[in-house]
Design a protein around this motif. Structure first.
Motif, PDB file in Angstrom:
ATOM      1  N   GLN A  86      64.280  82.266  79.472  1.00 20.62           N
ATOM      2  CA  GLN A  86      63.858  82.551  78.097  1.00 20.62           C
ATOM      3  C   GLN A  86      63.366  81.306  77.348  1.00 20.62           C
ATOM      4  N   ARG A  87      63.135  80.233  78.071  1.00 16.93           N
ATOM      5  CA  ARG A  87      62.617  78.999  77.458  1.00 16.93           C
ATOM      6  C   ARG A  87      61.230  78.710  78.028  1.00 16.93           C
ATOM      7  N   PHE A  88      60.283  78.383  77.130  1.00 16.21           N
ATOM      8  CA  PHE A  88      58.893  78.246  77.550  1.00 16.21           C
ATOM      9  C   PHE A  88      58.236  77.004  76.944  1.00 16.21           C
ATOM     10  N   ALA A  89      57.307  76.451  77.692  1.00 17.89           N
ATOM     11  CA  ALA A  89      56.394  75.442  77.164  1.00 17.89           C
ATOM     12  C   ALA A  89      55.201  76.161  76.554  1.00 17.89           C
ATOM     13  N   MET A  90      54.729  75.662  75.417  1.00 17.62           N
ATOM     14  CA  MET A  90      53.542  76.232  74.776  1.00 17.62           C
ATOM     15  C   MET A  90      52.511  75.130  74.585  1.00 17.62           C
ATOM     16  N   TRP A  91      51.242  75.480  74.779  1.00 15.38           N
ATOM     17  CA  TRP A  91      50.157  74.517  74.611  1.00 15.38           C
ATOM     18  C   TRP A  91      48.985  75.217  73.933  1.00 15.38           C
ATOM     19  N   ILE A  92      48.466  74.603  72.873  1.00 14.72           N
ATOM     20  CA  ILE A  92      47.298  75.128  72.173  1.00 14.72           C
ATOM     21  C   ILE A  92      46.308  73.986  71.982  1.00 14.72           C
ATOM     22  N   ALA A  93      45.053  74.231  72.286  1.00 16.09           N
ATOM     23  CA  ALA A  93      44.006  73.223  72.132  1.00 16.09           C
ATOM     24  C   ALA A  93      42.777  73.884  71.531  1.00 16.09           C
ATOM     25  N   ARG A 116      57.551  87.721  72.726  1.00 18.36           N
ATOM     26  CA  ARG A 116      58.635  88.644  72.360  1.00 18.36           C
ATOM     27  C   ARG A 116      58.997  89.564  73.514  1.00 18.36           C
ATOM     28  N   SER A 117      58.014  89.894  74.350  1.00 16.58           N
ATOM     29  CA  SER A 117      58.286  90.784  75.482  1.00 16.58           C
ATOM     30  C   SER A 117      59.126  90.099  76.557  1.00 16.58           C
ATOM     31  N   PHE A 118      59.238  88.758  76.485  1.00 12.17           N
ATOM     32  CA  PHE A 118      60.066  88.007  77.435  1.00 12.17           C
ATOM     33  C   PHE A 118      61.402  87.586  76.806  1.00 12.17           C
ATOM     34  N   ASP A 119      61.678  88.076  75.604  1.00 10.84           N
ATOM     35  CA  ASP A 119      62.909  87.719  74.887  1.00 10.84           C
ATOM     36  C   ASP A 119      63.077  86.199  74.792  1.00 10.84           C
ATOM     37  N   ALA A 120      61.977  85.504  74.531  1.00  5.28           N
ATOM     38  CA  ALA A 120      62.008  84.043  74.464  1.00  5.28           C
ATOM     39  C   ALA A 120      62.952  83.565  73.369  1.00  5.28           C
ATOM     40  N   ILE A 121      63.695  82.507  73.681  1.00  3.69           N
ATOM     41  CA  ILE A 121      64.640  81.955  72.697  1.00  3.69           C
ATOM     42  C   ILE A 121      64.270  80.538  72.270  1.00  3.69           C
ATOM     43  N   ALA A 122      63.414  79.852  73.032  1.00  6.17           N
ATOM     44  CA  ALA A 122      63.091  78.465  72.687  1.00  6.17           C
ATOM     45  C   ALA A 122      61.711  78.102  73.213  1.00  6.17           C
ATOM     46  N   LEU A 123      61.036  77.222  72.460  1.00  9.46           N
ATOM     47  CA  LEU A 123      59.718  76.711  72.844  1.00  9.46           C
ATOM     48  C   LEU A 123      59.755  75.188  72.895  1.00  9.46           C
ATOM     49  N   ARG A 124      58.902  74.639  73.751  1.00 13.29           N
ATOM     50  CA  ARG A 124      58.692  73.197  73.818  1.00 13.29           C
ATOM     51  C   ARG A 124      57.182  72.948  73.770  1.00 13.29           C
ATOM     52  N   THR A 125      56.785  71.897  73.065  1.00 17.70           N
ATOM     53  CA  THR A 125      55.383  71.487  73.070  1.00 17.70           C
ATOM     54  C   THR A 125      55.321  69.983  72.871  1.00 17.70           C
ATOM     55  N   TRP A 126      54.130  69.392  73.071  1.00 24.82           N
ATOM     56  CA  TRP A 126      53.982  67.949  73.068  1.00 24.82           C
ATOM     57  C   TRP A 126      52.782  67.550  72.217  1.00 24.82           C
ATOM     58  N   LYS A 325      61.256  74.493  69.255  1.00 27.04           N
ATOM     59  CA  LYS A 325      61.446  75.520  68.223  1.00 27.04           C
ATOM     60  C   LYS A 325      62.457  76.543  68.718  1.00 27.04           C
ATOM     61  N   ASP A 326      63.425  76.849  67.866  1.00 33.53           N
ATOM     62  CA  ASP A 326      64.461  77.844  68.153  1.00 33.53           C
ATOM     63  C   ASP A 326      63.955  79.204  67.690  1.00 33.53           C
ATOM     64  N   LEU A 327      63.644  80.071  68.639  1.00 35.93           N
ATOM     65  CA  LEU A 327      63.103  81.390  68.302  1.00 35.93           C
ATOM     66  C   LEU A 327      64.183  82.394  67.926  1.00 35.93           C
ATOM     67  N   THR A 328      65.434  82.038  68.133  1.00 34.09           N
ATOM     68  CA  THR A 328      66.496  82.972  67.759  1.00 34.09           C
ATOM     69  C   THR A 328      66.627  83.071  66.243  1.00 34.09           C
TER      70      THR A 328
END
Length: 330
Positions: A86-93, A116-126, A325-328
């Motif tokens: 439930q933890r994912f890296a996110m990247w936007i360019a 939301r369909s993966f019940d994500a609880i946390a994101l990481r980005t750089w 980011k804490d999605l909970t």
């Protein structure tokens, strides 16, 4: 008026799934944003084609402008070396000429909805510290700074390993060998290297707990990726046991630059100068084989490795900031 114009611009943006035909466009965006960190369509596609989709999620989307051209990309994925379902890296360019038009926001909201369909609880980005507007954009969306890492670069044209002659050789009882040599000698070299990597990695300063990557995916990257160079991965050996390593990888887009992977030594072998000497061996190899520069990244908390790099002559660049980011709480 400005708000109305922004709303009209955003309304003209279309978000759709990424398609292979989009590789040249997303590479152009990346290379415009990061001209010192170039990539190629071939490298990007190789990474996607060799991603273990049976175990790890990766989703990519693109934003199209009014004329149908790709003006931005967004993605989220699991992080194989710190896996949590439930933890994912996110990247936007976003293309520089399409910024401040709501492209990034549209991609971000689209990705969040799918997460939301993966019940994500946390994101990481750089974000690179020098990219202050991007950092502010990320922070406005609830991301918090978690860690910083220095990027450091060594100019091999001016590098003189002779200055370190007293520390150049392996300490008593230790020998150095390249992975290329070990593959010819030891049928189990890859598995042994994989185990060594996963024994050392948890001791590096990190935000999320280390998890071993899928062995097949890791092997493919080490041996078959566009960045593979087994001659530039060096192992420290105590007899037949691998006790330390340093890794260098190539780049198709920057063929005269090498990128450092993991450098480290097993706990019981630390304090004997192995890490310094084996890194010196790898730099000698890089210079002898015509490379211009070596780059590395280290957490600001990794004082030991930063000390080695500074002694060798690496020069710090703008650091990268890891945000979470804490999605909970959403």
């Amino acid at each position: 008026m400005a708000t109305a114009n922004a709303q009209r611009a955003r309304a003209a943006i279309t978000i759709r799934d990424f398609q292979p035909v989009d590789y040249p466009a997303i590479v152009e965006i990346s290379n415009r944003l990061f001209p010192d960190d170039l990539t190629t369509a071939e490298e990007e596609q190789w990474d996607d084609d060799h991603w273990d989709a049976t175990r790890y999620v990766r989703k990519r989307r693109v934003a199209l402008g009014p004329d149908g051209s790709v003006v931005g990309e967004g993605s989220f994925s699991h992080m194989p070396s710190s896996f949590h379902p439930q933890r994912f890296a996110m990247w936007i360019a976003v293309h520089p000429e399409s910024q401040r038009m709501g492209v990034g926001t549209s991609l971000y909201e689209d990705l969040l909805e799918e997460l939301r369909s993966f019940d994500a609880i946390a994101l990481r980005t750089w974000v690179k510290e020098s990219m202050t507007e991007t950092a502010a954009w990320v922070e406005r969306r609830g991301f918090k700074e978690l860690m910083r890492a220095w990027e450091s670069r060594l100019d091999l044209d001016t590098f003189d390993s002779g200055r370190f002659a007293p520390r150049a050789g392996p300490p008593s009882g230790i020998e150095f060998a390249s992975l290329a040599d070990e593959l010819e000698r030891n049928p189990g070299a890859l598995r042994d290297l994989f185990d060594l990597d996963n024994a050392i990695a948890p001791d590096m300063p990190r935000i999320d707990p280390h998890t071993p990557m899928n062995f097949e995916m890791w092997t493919d990257w080490v041996l078959n990726s566009p960045g593979s160079e087994p001659r530039a991965i060096f192992l420290a050996k105590d007899g037949d046991r691998y006790v330390g390593l340093t890794e260098l990888f190539k780049s198709e887009a920057q063929p005269d630059v090498l990128f450092t992977g993991l450098t480290g030594v097993l706990r019981e072998y630390r304090g004997r100068g192995i890490a310094f000497a084996i890194k010196l061996r790898s730099l000698d190899w890089a210079k002898a084989n015509g490379f211009r520069e070596v780059r590395t990244w280290n957490s600001t908390l990794n004082a030991a490795m930063l000390g080695i790099n500074m002694k060798l002559g690496f020069v710090k660049q703008s650091p990268w900031i890891t945000y979470g980011k804490d999605l909970t709480q959403e």
